[in-house]
Design a protein around this motif. Structure first.
Motif, PDB file in Angstrom:
ATOM      1  N   LEU A  73       0.820  -1.205   0.000  1.00 30.47           N
ATOM      2  CA  LEU A  73       0.000   0.000   0.000  1.00 30.47           C
ATOM      3  C   LEU A  73       0.855   1.256   0.000  1.00 30.47           C
ATOM      4  O   LEU A  73       0.393   2.333   0.395  1.00 30.47           O
ATOM      5  N   GLY A  74       2.111   1.124  -0.427  1.00 28.99           N
ATOM      6  CA  GLY A  74       2.987   2.276  -0.560  1.00 28.99           C
ATOM      7  C   GLY A  74       2.958   2.827  -1.967  1.00 28.99           C
ATOM      8  O   GLY A  74       2.010   2.602  -2.727  1.00 28.99           O
ATOM      9  N   THR A  75       4.006   3.544  -2.334  1.00 30.80           N
ATOM     10  CA  THR A  75       4.071   4.160  -3.653  1.00 30.80           C
ATOM     11  C   THR A  75       4.788   3.262  -4.653  1.00 30.80           C
ATOM     12  O   THR A  75       4.205   2.810  -5.628  1.00 30.80           O
ATOM     13  N   GLY A  76       6.072   2.976  -4.430  1.00 31.10           N
ATOM     14  CA  GLY A  76       6.817   2.141  -5.365  1.00 31.10           C
ATOM     15  C   GLY A  76       6.675   0.660  -5.082  1.00 31.10           C
ATOM     16  O   GLY A  76       6.614  -0.162  -5.995  1.00 31.10           O
ATOM     17  N   ASN A  77       6.633   0.275  -3.802  1.00 29.06           N
ATOM     18  CA  ASN A  77       6.497  -1.128  -3.383  1.00 29.06           C
ATOM     19  C   ASN A  77       7.547  -2.021  -4.051  1.00 29.06           C
ATOM     20  O   ASN A  77       7.249  -3.104  -4.567  1.00 29.06           O
ATOM     21  N   ALA A  78       8.786  -1.539  -4.029  1.00 27.45           N
ATOM     22  CA  ALA A  78       9.868  -2.213  -4.745  1.00 27.45           C
ATOM     23  C   ALA A  78      10.091  -3.641  -4.262  1.00 27.45           C
ATOM     24  O   ALA A  78      10.239  -4.572  -5.078  1.00 27.45           O
ATOM     25  N   LEU A  79      10.144  -3.840  -2.959  1.00 27.54           N
ATOM     26  CA  LEU A  79      10.415  -5.177  -2.434  1.00 27.54           C
ATOM     27  C   LEU A  79       9.312  -6.144  -2.815  1.00 27.54           C
ATOM     28  O   LEU A  79       9.569  -7.255  -3.277  1.00 27.54           O
ATOM     29  N   PRO A 130      -0.265 -12.898 -19.000  1.00 28.94           N
ATOM     30  CA  PRO A 130       0.027 -11.960 -20.085  1.00 28.94           C
ATOM     31  C   PRO A 130       0.120 -10.535 -19.546  1.00 28.94           C
ATOM     32  O   PRO A 130      -0.467 -10.213 -18.505  1.00 28.94           O
ATOM     33  N   GLU A 131       0.849  -9.684 -20.254  1.00 28.21           N
ATOM     34  CA  GLU A 131       1.039  -8.307 -19.803  1.00 28.21           C
ATOM     35  C   GLU A 131      -0.315  -7.616 -19.630  1.00 28.21           C
ATOM     36  O   GLU A 131      -1.177  -7.673 -20.503  1.00 28.21           O
ATOM     37  N   GLY A 132      -0.486  -6.972 -18.489  1.00 32.32           N
ATOM     38  CA  GLY A 132      -1.735  -6.269 -18.201  1.00 32.32           C
ATOM     39  C   GLY A 132      -2.825  -7.166 -17.648  1.00 32.32           C
ATOM     40  O   GLY A 132      -3.920  -6.687 -17.341  1.00 32.32           O
ATOM     41  N   LYS A 133      -2.568  -8.462 -17.535  1.00 30.48           N
ATOM     42  CA  LYS A 133      -3.558  -9.409 -17.017  1.00 30.48           C
ATOM     43  C   LYS A 133      -3.089  -9.948 -15.670  1.00 30.48           C
ATOM     44  O   LYS A 133      -2.005  -9.656 -15.199  1.00 30.48           O
ATOM     45  N   GLY A 134      -3.948 -10.760 -15.057  1.00 32.37           N
ATOM     46  CA  GLY A 134      -3.596 -11.401 -13.803  1.00 32.37           C
ATOM     47  C   GLY A 134      -4.091 -10.639 -12.596  1.00 32.37           C
ATOM     48  O   GLY A 134      -4.646  -9.540 -12.707  1.00 32.37           O
ATOM     49  N   PRO A 135      -3.912 -11.208 -11.396  1.00 29.21           N
ATOM     50  CA  PRO A 135      -4.380 -10.565 -10.173  1.00 29.21           C
ATOM     51  C   PRO A 135      -3.630  -9.270  -9.900  1.00 29.21           C
ATOM     52  O   PRO A 135      -2.487  -9.093 -10.315  1.00 29.21           O
ATOM     53  N   SER A 136      -4.278  -8.373  -9.181  1.00 30.31           N
ATOM     54  CA  SER A 136      -3.635  -7.127  -8.782  1.00 30.31           C
ATOM     55  C   SER A 136      -2.578  -7.403  -7.722  1.00 30.31           C
ATOM     56  O   SER A 136      -2.509  -8.497  -7.149  1.00 30.31           O
ATOM     57  N   SER A 137      -1.768  -6.404  -7.440  1.00 32.75           N
ATOM     58  CA  SER A 137      -0.737  -6.557  -6.408  1.00 32.75           C
ATOM     59  C   SER A 137      -1.354  -6.843  -5.051  1.00 32.75           C
ATOM     60  O   SER A 137      -0.811  -7.642  -4.269  1.00 32.75           O
ATOM     61  N   LEU A 138      -2.477  -6.227  -4.749  1.00 30.84           N
ATOM     62  CA  LEU A 138      -3.110  -6.452  -3.445  1.00 30.84           C
ATOM     63  C   LEU A 138      -3.707  -7.849  -3.343  1.00 30.84           C
ATOM     64  O   LEU A 138      -3.634  -8.486  -2.287  1.00 30.84           O
TER      65      LEU A 138
END
Length: 522
Positions: free
Chosen positions: A254-260, A273-281
């Motif tokens: 829930l940060g900005t870059g969430n690099a780790l 595929p690019e643009g598909k799949g579950p969200s980061s959350l």
């Protein structure tokens, strides 16, 4: 009253005057097992449907076998799905976070009498963990003892509080975890709400340094800063761990870059595929409930005498200068522990100067906006850079790629242990999760236009490392001696934390061998 205050129950808002508040949430929110949309004080019925064709599999967090507590028949399955508002539709108020008329998250629960024969759905069916010795497989093992939830109120665009209330809390309840200290079910957790930039570090030094024989799990609703604060809170109390239990961290990005988070889940992203799949959350929640802990590699950054921790910058005035903040009660620091990145030059300046309320409301777009202003100035950073390679005992001057020369000015000096600084910004394509290898990315005074070309190439899967101006190598340690007069150009970045060194001061970065934290991975 602000949106955040209205959203949080009274005990959740309680202040004690200390830097950190640990409270137990009152059970006044509707739980996921009672609602179609699990939101605060909004009871509804579970949706019953055997037609799952309209169900978006990428939004499913997990699936539970139904019981009579959930549905009268006690059979079938409950499918928990996270519905997220599009980031472009979320309006942010500088002082309070999300606009009070919006709800960025919904947790939907669907009851189905049976599941299609789909391997993807089968992988989301819980329980998938060993029993606790009494036949119970839920909650998962890492959430069965001494679990803490940390909600970072200022991370990213300030969605951590509604995410906890509307999503995470009902999911934990569905798995048998309560925030009630008097719970008779046996599985409990505590919630810590950040009040300032010291809360997480204070939490770590207070809670994670006591009785190190106990297993502990910390769930972070934050960005990368939450991880570095935990690392340094532990480090201040005890530098080394022997046979003690190492805390496990679950990251909900829930940060900005969430690099780790993005670097640890790069393989998961690659399955779609690019643009598909579950969200980061959604990925973060799946990892929290079905993941396994792995050792988190770390590095140590040391600073010369007089180095100070720096907060958000003063507004930039028309002539392009930033007010000097040294000498205003800032804390001196001699070292920091990190797990992501240490940098000097363009990256450090970008992270610092984009950290204002005006920029933060734009989420990760703030970096591009601030970058445009920095590139107009095209400042070249006056520094000496030395490296120590494998099998070497001493530092040697860095030789810049393309010119075969030492010294001069730099635009970019960045040492990292991860592949990505954002989901699509691949700064170190050779880096792999848990590898523990420090890699250095660097280039000299190439000007603003070329710097922008290099940054754009990094967004194309890390193609910048093929450019003749860019150096990229494995290192054991890096030393940067900063010779700038203006304090504005003497900032270094450690996992998003900004440190200002004195003129002629230095930063040394080296790999650590010990173990401070474990992190959950898919």
């Amino acid at each position: 009253m602000s949106f955040l205050c209205r959203l949080m129950p009274r005990a959740f808002r309680r202040r004690t005057g200390a830097k950190m508040t640990v409270v137990h949430m009152p059970r006044n929110a509707a739980t996921a097992t009672q609602t179609t949309t699990a939101a605060t004080s909004t009871p509804a019925n579970i949706t019953n449907s055997d037609d799952l064709s309209q169900l978006n599999h990428d939004q499913i967090v997990f699936i539970l076998p139904a019981t009579r507590t959930h549905v009268p028949s006690g059979d079938g399955y409950l499918i928990y799905s996270l519905i997220e508002a599009s980031p472009e539709t979320i309006k942010i108020d500088n002082s309070d976070g999300v606009d009070e008329k919006q709800q960025p998250f919904k947790l939907e629960v669907t009851h189905a009498s049976q599941l299609p024969k789909d391997p993807g759905l089968a992988q989301l069916l819980l329980p998938q963990h060993p029993t606790d010795g009494e036949g119970s497989q839920l909650p998962p093992p890492h959430l069965r003892s001494d679990t803490h939830i940390i909600v970072s109120t200022r991370s990213g665009i300030r969605l951590a509080v509604p995410f906890y209330e509307v999503v995470l809390r009902p999911l934990l309840d569905a798995l048998g975890l309560e925030d009630n200290p008097k719970s008779e079910r046996g599985y409990r957790y505590e919630v810590t709400i950040t009040e300032n930039e010291h809360t997480i570090r204070d939490f770590a030094s207070t809670h994670l340094t006591k009785d190190r024989t106990r297993k502990r799990t910390v769930v972070l609703l934050s960005g990368d800063g939450g991880v570095v604060d935990l690392l340094n809170g532990i480090g201040e109390a005890q530098e080394h761990h022997d046979t003690n239990e190492v805390p496990t961290v679950g990251i909900l990005p829930l940060g900005t870059g969430n690099a780790l988070f993005h670097s640890l889940h790069k393989l998961e992203y690659g399955r779609y595929p690019e643009g598909k799949g579950p969200s980061s959350l959604v990925l973060g929640l799946r990892t929290l409930f079905t993941g396994r802990p792995e050792r988190l590699p770390t590095f140590r950054a040391e600073f010369s005498r007089g180095a100070k921790l720096i907060g958000a910058p003063k507004p930039i005035v028309k002539d392009g200068e930033v007010e000097d903040e040294v000498g205003k009660g800032l804390k001196e620091v001699d070292h920091l522990v990190g797990a992501i990145v240490s940098s000097y030059g363009f990256h450090a300046s970008l992270v610092w100067e984009s950290d204002t309320p005006a920029y933060r409301v734009h989420g990760d777009k703030r970096f591009g906006m601030a970058a445009g202003e920095l590139l107009k100035e095209s400042h070249a950073y006056d520094a000496d850079v030395e490296v120590r390679l494998k099998s070497q005992e001493e530092f040697k001057p860095l030789v810049r790629k393309g010119k075969g020369e030492e010294g001069g000015k730099y635009d970019y000096v960045l040492a990292t242990m991860v592949s990505n600084l954002e989901k699509t910004f691949t700064v170190s394509p050779d880096s792999k999760p848990f590898e523990g290898q420090l890699r250095l990315v660097h280039f000299g005074d190439v000007g603003g236009e070329k710097t922008m070309e290099i940054m754009q190439a990094a967004y194309r899967g890390g193609e910048h490392i093929k450019m003749e101006e860019v150096g990229y190598e494995e290192v054991e340690a890096v030393k940067v001696v900063i010779k700038e007069e203006d304090p504005r150009w003497r900032k270094v970045c450690i996992d998003g934390t900004i440190v200002e060194v004195e003129k002629g001061g230095w930063m040394k970065v080296r790999r650590e061998r010990g173990e401070r934290l474990k992190v959950l991975v898919a």
